[in-house]
Design a protein around this motif. Structure first.
Motif, mmCIF file in Angstrom:
data_model
loop_
_atom_site.group_PDB
_atom_site.id
_atom_site.type_symbol
_atom_site.label_atom_id
_atom_site.label_comp_id
_atom_site.label_asym_id
_atom_site.label_seq_id
_atom_site.Cartn_x
_atom_site.Cartn_y
_atom_site.Cartn_z
ATOM 1 N N UNK A 105 0.645 -1.071 0.036
ATOM 2 C CA UNK A 105 0.122 -0.064 0.125
ATOM 3 C C UNK A 105 0.801 1.329 -0.056
ATOM 4 N N UNK A 106 1.996 1.169 0.973
ATOM 5 C CA UNK A 106 2.629 2.435 1.115
ATOM 6 C C UNK A 106 3.858 2.736 -0.167
ATOM 7 N N UNK A 107 4.161 1.357 -0.247
ATOM 8 C CA UNK A 107 5.438 1.371 -1.257
ATOM 9 C C UNK A 107 4.894 1.937 -2.727
ATOM 10 N N UNK A 108 3.641 1.506 -2.824
ATOM 11 C CA UNK A 108 3.187 1.896 -4.355
ATOM 12 C C UNK A 108 3.295 3.544 -4.423
ATOM 13 N N UNK A 109 2.719 4.198 -3.244
ATOM 14 C CA UNK A 109 2.593 5.636 -3.379
ATOM 15 C C UNK A 109 4.104 6.300 -3.143
ATOM 16 N N UNK A 110 4.834 5.581 -2.555
ATOM 17 C CA UNK A 110 6.208 6.171 -2.327
ATOM 18 C C UNK A 110 6.997 6.043 -3.560
#
Length: 364
Positions: A84-89
């Motif tokens: 979830x976060x790695x995608x946005x990051x």
């Protein structure tokens, strides 16, 4: 044939791609690397490289993402956010250099683009110039899941690209299960460094190599203090690679070195303790040494748990690093046997040079 290699501007993302890039070059093809940041400060074996992200600052990008997603960020710091976060990051990171990669591809006209799962700017470039794109796995998460997460992020939604023509998988099946794609041996690549002679032979006692991440920031806690405190009660020599900051007086069985090529050092080690980066995990497995992996943010908890589940090492929080844990790391025959089994499994996978002809056939 002209091949463009694309990675996020971080050493840990580019270095796993270098062995395949060198295999392309050694087979007589023209190879250009597109990356940036600290990834271009290391020795790339003479490969031509282009900085597509001048002034890249991963810390600033991460800070902005964390402020926008505070609840998810808390899970990410604990290593429990999945993709979830790695995608946005990495969506935010790719957005800073995707246009430069597309411009480079239009200028150089490659016949093929190889990119890592968190460097989807390479997939966009392949789509724009109408050539096959190939994803090379460089971590233990399924490549397709990471590509999907980055492509679906807010900053990257306007950049459309199709499915890759092929996916190269480097994960040993016994570690992560079988995966679709072209299997390839994960060949460690250090990016330079000199090795002192005393590290190129086995010592009289067990030896534990300790390394840390090349990325600054929260890493689940620095184990250095815990290791130094435990060392006097451990019958082993401990080597701290690139230790952080100023250190207290070290016990007699603890030494320090600067950057060294771990692929040359680990074959003479009994065990390996590190922060849990995928490159470190695969490098330790390639050497067949048991690992103590400290769970941390991002994929590091996942990686630690994968190693422990396979029996090739231990997943241990910093606060739990004790003399007994370090002693088990260098004396438990089950850990050593499992690590050796994975080493042999990896050695049986096709080397990068065997994969090059299959990828060459994708040329349109």
């Amino acid at each position: 044939m002209r091949v463009l290699i694309v990675s996020a501007p971080l050493q840990g993302h580019l270095l796993p791609l270098v062995p395949l890039a060198l295999a392309w070059r050694d087979a007589g093809h023209d190879v250009l690397v597109a990356s940036g940041g600290d990834a271009l400060t290391v020795d790339l074996g003479g490969l031509a490289a282009y900085d597509v992200a001048p002034g890249f600052a991963f810390g600033r990008i991460a800070g902005r993402v964390i402020l926008r997603h505070p609840l998810l960020a808390r899970r990410e710091l604990a290593g429990r956010a999945g993709t979830a976060v790695v995608g946005e990051l990495f969506g935010a990171a790719n957005a800073t250099f995707v246009d430069a990669v597309v411009a480079l591809a239009r200028q150089e006209r490659p016949d093929l683009v190889v990119y890592e799962p968190l460097g989807v700017a390479g997939g966009v470039a392949a789509e724009r110039v109408g050539v096959p794109g190939v994803v090379q796995e460089n971590n233990l998460f399924p490549a397709a899941d990471l590509v999907t997460a980055v492509a679906a992020s807010g900053p990257m939604r306007r950049y459309r690209f199709g499915a890759p023509a092929a996916t190269i998988t480097v994960s040993p099946p016994s570690l992560t299960g079988p995966r679709p794609g072209l299997p390839m041996r994960a060949v460690p690549y250090s990016g330079g460094g000199e090795v002192p002679d005393w590290l190129l032979s086995a010592g009289e006692r067990p030896r534990i190599i300790v390394s840390r991440s090349t990325v600054a920031g929260p890493g689940g806690g620095d184990p250095t203090a815990a290791i130094i405190a435990a060392a006097p009660a451990v019958d082993a020599d401990i080597v701290l690679v690139r230790p952080p900051g100023r250190l207290p007086r070290l016990p007699e069985n603890v030494r320090t070195v600067g950057r060294v090529p771990l692929d040359r050092v680990l074959p003479y080690a009994t065990a390996y303790l590190h922060h849990g980066g995928a490159g470190s995990v695969l490098g330790g497995l390639a050497a067949g040494v048991p690992q103590l992996v400290v769970p941390g943010p991002g994929d590091r908890r996942h990686n630690a748990e994968v190693v422990a589940r396979r029996g090739a090492g231990l997943a241990v929080e910093v606060r739990a690093i004790t003399p007994d844990v370090l002693t088990r790391l260098v004396t438990d025959p089950a850990l050593a046997e499992a690590a050796a089994d994975v080493r042999d499994e990896m050695a049986a996978m096709p080397p990068p040079s065997d994969v090059v002809p299959e990828l060459t056939a994708l040329r349109r």
